[in-house]
Scaffold this motif. Sequence first.
Motif, mmCIF file in Angstrom:
data_model
loop_
_atom_site.group_PDB
_atom_site.id
_atom_site.type_symbol
_atom_site.label_atom_id
_atom_site.label_comp_id
_atom_site.label_asym_id
_atom_site.label_seq_id
_atom_site.Cartn_x
_atom_site.Cartn_y
_atom_site.Cartn_z
ATOM 1 N N LEU A 14 0.916 -0.989 -0.325
ATOM 2 C CA LEU A 14 -0.088 0.155 -0.624
ATOM 3 C C LEU A 14 0.546 1.148 -0.123
ATOM 4 O O LEU A 14 0.459 2.134 -0.227
ATOM 5 N N LEU A 15 2.202 1.313 1.175
ATOM 6 C CA LEU A 15 3.053 2.152 0.404
ATOM 7 C C LEU A 15 3.276 2.834 -0.272
ATOM 8 O O LEU A 15 3.727 3.693 -0.843
ATOM 9 N N ILE A 16 3.693 1.250 -1.237
ATOM 10 C CA ILE A 16 4.165 1.819 -3.161
ATOM 11 C C ILE A 16 3.152 1.780 -3.378
ATOM 12 O O ILE A 16 3.829 2.733 -4.995
ATOM 13 N N LYS A 39 -4.039 3.858 4.689
ATOM 14 C CA LYS A 39 -5.355 4.094 3.775
ATOM 15 C C LYS A 39 -5.370 4.253 3.466
ATOM 16 O O LYS A 39 -6.663 4.861 1.738
ATOM 17 N N ARG A 40 -6.031 4.956 4.150
ATOM 18 C CA ARG A 40 -7.170 6.526 4.544
ATOM 19 C C ARG A 40 -5.953 7.239 2.735
ATOM 20 O O ARG A 40 -6.793 8.095 2.449
ATOM 21 N N VAL A 41 -5.341 7.414 3.721
ATOM 22 C CA VAL A 41 -4.123 8.820 2.327
ATOM 23 C C VAL A 41 -4.419 7.792 1.499
ATOM 24 O O VAL A 41 -4.298 8.974 0.260
ATOM 25 N N ALA A 42 -3.510 6.969 0.926
ATOM 26 C CA ALA A 42 -3.728 6.243 -0.240
ATOM 27 C C ALA A 42 -5.463 6.546 -1.158
ATOM 28 O O ALA A 42 -5.449 6.774 -2.348
ATOM 29 N N ASP A 43 -6.620 5.858 -0.386
ATOM 30 C CA ASP A 43 -7.789 6.304 -0.911
ATOM 31 C C ASP A 43 -7.914 8.290 -1.260
ATOM 32 O O ASP A 43 -8.560 8.619 -2.764
ATOM 33 N N TYR A 44 -7.144 8.787 -0.576
ATOM 34 C CA TYR A 44 -7.235 10.290 -1.011
ATOM 35 C C TYR A 44 -6.929 10.534 -2.023
ATOM 36 O O TYR A 44 -7.670 11.434 -2.990
ATOM 37 N N LEU A 45 -5.608 10.340 -1.797
ATOM 38 C CA LEU A 45 -4.414 10.430 -3.101
ATOM 39 C C LEU A 45 -5.219 9.732 -4.334
ATOM 40 O O LEU A 45 -4.982 10.293 -5.292
ATOM 41 N N GLU A 46 -5.955 8.640 -4.803
ATOM 42 C CA GLU A 46 -6.534 8.603 -5.977
ATOM 43 C C GLU A 46 -7.589 8.686 -6.247
ATOM 44 O O GLU A 46 -7.690 8.992 -7.095
ATOM 45 N N SER A 47 -8.558 9.536 -4.858
ATOM 46 C CA SER A 47 -9.513 10.608 -5.658
ATOM 47 C C SER A 47 -9.402 11.647 -5.360
ATOM 48 O O SER A 47 -9.749 12.267 -6.486
#
Length: 113
Positions: free
Chosen positions: A54-56, A99-107
């Motif tokens: 997830l970090l990657i 996960k929350r940060v990754a989801d935010y970036l994806e959005s």
Amino acid sequence: MVEDATIITKALTRLAAWLDLSNQDLRAIIGGADNETVIASLASNEAALTNTLLLIQLHFLLTAIVGGDAGAAASWLKSYNVVLEARPLELMQQHTGLKRVADYLESRGSFSL
């Protein structure tokens, strides 16, 4: 599996340098006593492997958003984000924060991994 571990190790090492993450930051995000322990435990620790992958993903998302500017990426991680209501780096060190940060970036991007 050795080849996979080598690839993941290289990716983790490069993204840590690119994002200006310390070993302490990596331990807090992924888990483990130190960078080597984190990497060694990936095969036997599903949570550490999941967090590493997830970090990657987060790294790729952030790289695309900031146009490859490492300084901007590192600064974004350490600056307060109004939408997330926290500094992303601090949030990433919490149980569901990565996960929350990754989801935010994806959005924020016009792409999906």
